[in-house]
Design a protein around this motif. Structure first.
Motif, PDB file in Angstrom:
ATOM      1  N   PHE A 115      50.814 -28.324 118.021  1.00  0.00           N
ATOM      2  CA  PHE A 115      49.537 -29.046 118.018  1.00  0.00           C
ATOM      3  C   PHE A 115      48.898 -29.056 116.630  1.00  0.00           C
ATOM      4  CE2 PHE A 115      49.781 -28.730 122.638  1.00  0.00           C
ATOM      5  CZ  PHE A 115      49.311 -29.976 122.997  1.00  0.00           C
ATOM      6  N   LYS A 116      49.161 -28.046 115.822  1.00  0.00           N
ATOM      7  CA  LYS A 116      48.686 -28.092 114.439  1.00  0.00           C
ATOM      8  C   LYS A 116      49.347 -29.249 113.695  1.00  0.00           C
ATOM      9  CE  LYS A 116      48.259 -25.383 110.200  1.00  0.00           C
ATOM     10  NZ  LYS A 116      48.555 -24.099 109.510  1.00  0.00           N
ATOM     11  N   ALA A 117      50.658 -29.412 113.913  1.00  0.00           N
ATOM     12  CA  ALA A 117      51.364 -30.536 113.294  1.00  0.00           C
ATOM     13  C   ALA A 117      50.835 -31.869 113.817  1.00  0.00           C
ATOM     14  CB  ALA A 117      52.864 -30.420 113.568  1.00  0.00           C
ATOM     15  N   TYR A 118      50.509 -31.914 115.102  1.00  0.00           N
ATOM     16  CA  TYR A 118      49.951 -33.137 115.688  1.00  0.00           C
ATOM     17  C   TYR A 118      48.625 -33.488 115.026  1.00  0.00           C
ATOM     18  CZ  TYR A 118      47.142 -35.880 118.930  1.00  0.00           C
ATOM     19  OH  TYR A 118      46.301 -36.815 119.470  1.00  0.00           O
ATOM     20  N   HIS A 119      47.732 -32.509 114.896  1.00  0.00           N
ATOM     21  CA  HIS A 119      46.412 -32.763 114.307  1.00  0.00           C
ATOM     22  C   HIS A 119      46.528 -33.186 112.847  1.00  0.00           C
ATOM     23  CE1 HIS A 119      44.463 -31.512 117.898  1.00  0.00           C
ATOM     24  NE2 HIS A 119      44.753 -30.232 117.782  1.00  0.00           N
ATOM     25  N   ALA A 123      45.096 -36.730 111.482  1.00  0.00           N
ATOM     26  CA  ALA A 123      43.793 -36.334 110.938  1.00  0.00           C
ATOM     27  C   ALA A 123      43.039 -37.479 110.281  1.00  0.00           C
ATOM     28  CB  ALA A 123      43.973 -35.185 109.943  1.00  0.00           C
ATOM     29  N   ASP A 124      43.741 -38.391 109.619  1.00  0.00           N
ATOM     30  CA  ASP A 124      43.068 -39.464 108.877  1.00  0.00           C
ATOM     31  C   ASP A 124      42.814 -40.717 109.715  1.00  0.00           C
ATOM     32  OD1 ASP A 124      42.946 -37.969 106.555  1.00  0.00           O
ATOM     33  OD2 ASP A 124      44.905 -38.655 105.849  1.00  0.00           O
ATOM     34  N   GLU A 125      43.293 -40.742 110.950  1.00  0.00           N
ATOM     35  CA  GLU A 125      43.113 -41.938 111.771  1.00  0.00           C
ATOM     36  C   GLU A 125      41.647 -42.186 112.132  1.00  0.00           C
ATOM     37  OE1 GLU A 125      44.267 -45.413 113.778  1.00  0.00           O
ATOM     38  OE2 GLU A 125      45.178 -44.163 112.222  1.00  0.00           O
ATOM     39  N   PRO A 126      40.874 -41.182 112.586  1.00  0.00           N
ATOM     40  CA  PRO A 126      39.444 -41.430 112.838  1.00  0.00           C
ATOM     41  C   PRO A 126      38.705 -41.902 111.587  1.00  0.00           C
ATOM     42  CG  PRO A 126      40.128 -39.396 113.896  1.00  0.00           C
ATOM     43  CD  PRO A 126      41.267 -39.825 113.024  1.00  0.00           C
ATOM     44  N   LEU A 127      39.054 -41.338 110.426  1.00  0.00           N
ATOM     45  CA  LEU A 127      38.413 -41.766 109.179  1.00  0.00           C
ATOM     46  C   LEU A 127      38.724 -43.227 108.896  1.00  0.00           C
ATOM     47  CD1 LEU A 127      36.876 -41.150 106.555  1.00  0.00           C
ATOM     48  CD2 LEU A 127      39.059 -40.410 105.566  1.00  0.00           C
ATOM     49  N   VAL A 143      28.191 -37.030 111.694  1.00  0.00           N
ATOM     50  CA  VAL A 143      27.689 -35.992 112.608  1.00  0.00           C
ATOM     51  C   VAL A 143      28.814 -35.047 113.002  1.00  0.00           C
ATOM     52  CG1 VAL A 143      26.703 -35.578 114.896  1.00  0.00           C
ATOM     53  CG2 VAL A 143      25.810 -37.436 113.481  1.00  0.00           C
ATOM     54  N   MET A 144      29.985 -35.607 113.341  1.00  0.00           N
ATOM     55  CA  MET A 144      31.106 -34.781 113.781  1.00  0.00           C
ATOM     56  C   MET A 144      31.652 -33.909 112.652  1.00  0.00           C
ATOM     57  SD  MET A 144      31.311 -35.413 116.949  1.00  0.00           S
ATOM     58  CE  MET A 144      32.872 -34.674 117.410  1.00  0.00           C
ATOM     59  N   SER A 145      31.625 -34.421 111.435  1.00  0.00           N
ATOM     60  CA  SER A 145      32.155 -33.629 110.317  1.00  0.00           C
ATOM     61  C   SER A 145      31.303 -32.405 110.039  1.00  0.00           C
ATOM     62  CB  SER A 145      32.236 -34.493 109.049  1.00  0.00           C
ATOM     63  OG  SER A 145      30.938 -34.849 108.593  1.00  0.00           O
ATOM     64  N   GLY A 146      30.056 -32.436 110.483  1.00  0.00           N
ATOM     65  CA  GLY A 146      29.167 -31.282 110.316  1.00  0.00           C
ATOM     66  C   GLY A 146      29.190 -30.343 111.497  1.00  0.00           C
ATOM     67  N   GLN A 147      30.104 -30.550 112.434  1.00  0.00           N
ATOM     68  CA  GLN A 147      30.215 -29.706 113.627  1.00  0.00           C
ATOM     69  C   GLN A 147      31.620 -29.105 113.695  1.00  0.00           C
ATOM     70  OE1 GLN A 147      27.571 -29.213 115.596  1.00  0.00           O
ATOM     71  NE2 GLN A 147      26.318 -30.654 114.451  1.00  0.00           N
ATOM     72  N   PRO A 148      31.914 -28.090 112.875  1.00  0.00           N
ATOM     73  CA  PRO A 148      33.280 -27.542 112.828  1.00  0.00           C
ATOM     74  C   PRO A 148      33.731 -26.921 114.145  1.00  0.00           C
ATOM     75  CG  PRO A 148      31.727 -26.137 111.643  1.00  0.00           C
ATOM     76  CD  PRO A 148      30.995 -27.395 111.958  1.00  0.00           C
ATOM     77  N   ASP A 149      32.794 -26.558 115.002  1.00  0.00           N
ATOM     78  CA  ASP A 149      33.180 -25.963 116.287  1.00  0.00           C
ATOM     79  C   ASP A 149      33.676 -27.007 117.288  1.00  0.00           C
ATOM     80  OD1 ASP A 149      32.415 -23.534 115.292  1.00  0.00           O
ATOM     81  OD2 ASP A 149      30.402 -23.600 116.143  1.00  0.00           O
ATOM     82  N   LEU A 151      35.534 -29.894 116.377  1.00  0.00           N
ATOM     83  CA  LEU A 151      36.743 -30.604 115.950  1.00  0.00           C
ATOM     84  C   LEU A 151      37.752 -29.637 115.358  1.00  0.00           C
ATOM     85  CD1 LEU A 151      35.386 -33.767 114.088  1.00  0.00           C
ATOM     86  CD2 LEU A 151      36.541 -33.714 116.295  1.00  0.00           C
ATOM     87  N   PRO A 152      39.055 -29.906 115.518  1.00  0.00           N
ATOM     88  CA  PRO A 152      40.059 -29.146 114.769  1.00  0.00           C
ATOM     89  C   PRO A 152      39.834 -29.293 113.272  1.00  0.00           C
ATOM     90  CG  PRO A 152      41.085 -30.375 116.547  1.00  0.00           C
ATOM     91  CD  PRO A 152      39.657 -30.835 116.485  1.00  0.00           C
ATOM     92  N   GLU A 153      40.224 -28.308 112.519  1.00  0.00           N
ATOM     93  CA  GLU A 153      39.931 -28.250 111.089  1.00  0.00           C
ATOM     94  C   GLU A 153      40.426 -29.482 110.336  1.00  0.00           C
ATOM     95  OE1 GLU A 153      40.677 -25.218 107.286  1.00  0.00           O
ATOM     96  OE2 GLU A 153      41.629 -24.859 109.235  1.00  0.00           O
ATOM     97  N   ALA A 154      41.594 -30.000 110.695  1.00  0.00           N
ATOM     98  CA  ALA A 154      42.173 -31.136 109.958  1.00  0.00           C
ATOM     99  C   ALA A 154      41.261 -32.355 110.008  1.00  0.00           C
ATOM    100  CB  ALA A 154      43.542 -31.481 110.541  1.00  0.00           C
ATOM    101  N   TYR A 155      40.638 -32.619 111.176  1.00  0.00           N
ATOM    102  CA  TYR A 155      39.758 -33.776 111.302  1.00  0.00           C
ATOM    103  C   TYR A 155      38.459 -33.560 110.525  1.00  0.00           C
ATOM    104  CZ  TYR A 155      42.956 -34.874 115.106  1.00  0.00           C
ATOM    105  OH  TYR A 155      44.075 -35.138 115.852  1.00  0.00           O
TER     106      TYR A 155
END
Length: 363
Positions: A115-119, A123-127, A143-149, A151-155
Motif C-alpha cells: 500500500f505504500k507503493a500504491y500511495h 500521490a500526484d493524481e489528486p494534485l 485544506v487536506m494538505s494541512g490535515q496530515p492525520d 491523508l497518507p504522507e505521500a498525498y
C-alpha cells in the motif's frame, strides 16, 4: 452399357455400329465428379421473448446513459467537471481494490509495503485534478494538505504545492480583470504593475505594483469565473452527499456560506480595516497591511478610481515571511534544539500532546 462406361471415364459417348470399327461422337459430356453433401447446421432456438426484451431494454438504457453523459460533458459544466474527478477516482479505486485483493494472504509487513507503493504511485493524481479544475478543488486540496492525520504522507507532500505554489494565470487575463474593475487602463492608476505574481492561490493571485504617488502596494486579483465554478462544483458535491451521506449535507451548506465570503474582496478589506483600527496599536513589532479604501491616508484619489472592489484588493506592501515559512523555521529551530530531525520532533510532540498535563502546562 460398355459405351456408357466409357463415356463416364472419357466424357464422350460413342455409337458402335455392328460390323463397323468406326465410332461416331454424339456429344461430349463433362466428366462426372464426386459429389459431397454439406450437412446443414441445426437451427438454434430463438431466445425467450422476455430475454429479448431485457436485452433491448439494456441496450437502450446503455445508449441513453452514454448519450446523456456525452451531452452533459459538452453542455453541463458541473457534470463535465465532476466526470473529470470521477475519471480520476475510478482507476485509483480499482487499483486500491486490486492491491487489497492480492495482499489478503500476505504478512502485515508485505501489506504495508504494497500500500505504500500504491500511495506513492497515485500521490500526484489528486494534485493533477486540483490544478486542472482549480477553484473549489484547489481549496479542498489546501485544506487536506494541512490535515496530515487524514491523508497518507505521500498525498500530503504532493498537495503542499497548493499552499504557496499554485501555477498562476497569464497576465493578459489579469490585466483584463483589473481594468474592468478600475474602469480605466492600469497605466492611469499605477506607475508600475509587475506581470509576474508573487503568489497564486485557489481563487486569485497577488502582484507587486506602485501607485502614481510612489506608494508601493500589492494588488490581489480574483480569477475569472471562479465564483461560478465554485457554485457548480459545490452543488455537484451536495447532490452526491444527499445520496451517500445525507447527515453531512447541512454541514456542507454551512461551509459553502463561509466560502462565499471569500469571493468578495471588499468584505476582506473591511476586515483588514477593523484589524488596523482596533488591533494594530497593541502590537509594535507586527505590520498590518492597510487596504486602500476611502479611509487610507495615502489613497491617491479617494473619491475617484476605486482601488478596492469585489474582485481586486489593493493594500500596503509589507515585507516578511509567510505564516507557513515562519512556522517551518520555528519547527526547524525547535527540532535542532532537541537534537532531533523535524520528523522525529513531530512524532515526539504528537506523543506528548496525548498527555493532558503536558497540554495544560503549555496553555
Amino acid at each position: 452399357a460398355r459405351s456408357l462406361c466409357r463415356a463416364s471415364t472419357t466424357g464422350t459417348i460413342r455409337s458402335l455400329s455392328p460390323g463397323s470399327n468406326k465410332s461416331m461422337a454424339i456429344r461430349r459430356m463433362p466428366p462426372l465428379r464426386r459429389m459431397s453433401v454439406t450437412p446443414q447446421a441445426t437451427p438454434q432456438a430463438a431466445p425467450p421473448k422476455k430475454l429479448q426484451v431485457f436485452r433491448s431494454l439494456g441496450k437502450a438504457l446503455g445508449l441513453s446513459f452514454l448519450g446523456g453523459c456525452t451531452y452533459a460533458y459538452f453542455n453541463d459544466e458541473g457534470v463535465w467537471r465532476y466526470l473529470i474527478v470521477a475519471g480520476s477516482i475510478f482507476p485509483m479505486w480499482a487499483d486500491y481494490t486490486y492491491t487489497g485483493f492480492r495482499t489478503k494472504d500476505k504478512s502485515e509487513e508485505e501489506v504495508k509495503a504494497a500500500f505504500k507503493a500504491y500511495h506513492e504511485k497515485w500521490a500526484d493524481e489528486p494534485l493533477r485534478v486540483c490544478l486542472k479544475l482549480r477553484g473549489f478543488y484547489v481549496k479542498i486540496g489546501q485544506v487536506m494538505s494541512g490535515q496530515p492525520d487524514l491523508l497518507p504522507e505521500a498525498y500530503g507532500k504532493s498537495l503542499k504545492v497548493l499552499q504557496e505554489e499554485v501555477p498562476p494565470q497569464d497576465f493578459g487575463t489579469i490585466r483584463g480583470i483589473v481594468e474592468a474593475e478600475l474602469g480605466c487602463k492600469i497605466e492611469d492608476v499605477f506607475e508600475s504593475f509587475e506581470e509576474q505574481p508573487i503568489g497564486a492561490a485557489s481563487i486569485g493571485q497577488v502582484h507587486f505594483a506602485t501607485l502614481k504617488n510612489g506608494r508601493k502596494v500589492v494588488v490581489k486579483v480574483q480569477y475569472p469565473e471562479t465564483e461560478r465554478y465554485f457554485a457548480l462544483d459545490f452543488n455537484t458535491i451536495l447532490r452526491i452527499f444527499e445520496q451517500v451521506n445525507p447527515e453531512m449535507v447541512d454541514l456542507l451548506k454551512e461551509q459553502r456560506e463561509c466560502f462565499k465570503q471569500e469571493f468578495n474582496y471588499a468584505h476582506e478589506a473591511e476586515n483588514l480595516r477593523t484589524m488596523c483600527d482596533n488591533v494594530r496599536g497593541n502590537f509594535r513589532n507586527l505590520q498590518f497591511p492597510e487596504p486602500y479604501d476611502t479611509k487610507h491616508p495615502q489613497h491617491p484619489d479617494p473619491s475617484g478610481v476605486p482601488l478596492v472592489t469585489k474582485r481586486i484588493l489593493t493594500m500596503d506592501r509589507c515585507s516578511g515571511k509567510t505564516v507557513t515559512k515562519f512556522g517551518q523555521a520555528m519547527l526547524d529551530e525547535a527540532a535542532a534544539a532537541k537534537g532531533m530531525t523535524v520528523e522525529e520532533f513531530k512524532l515526539d510532540l504528537t506523543e506528548r500532546m496525548k498527555d493532558p498535563q503536558f497540554v495544560e502546562a503549555m496553555l
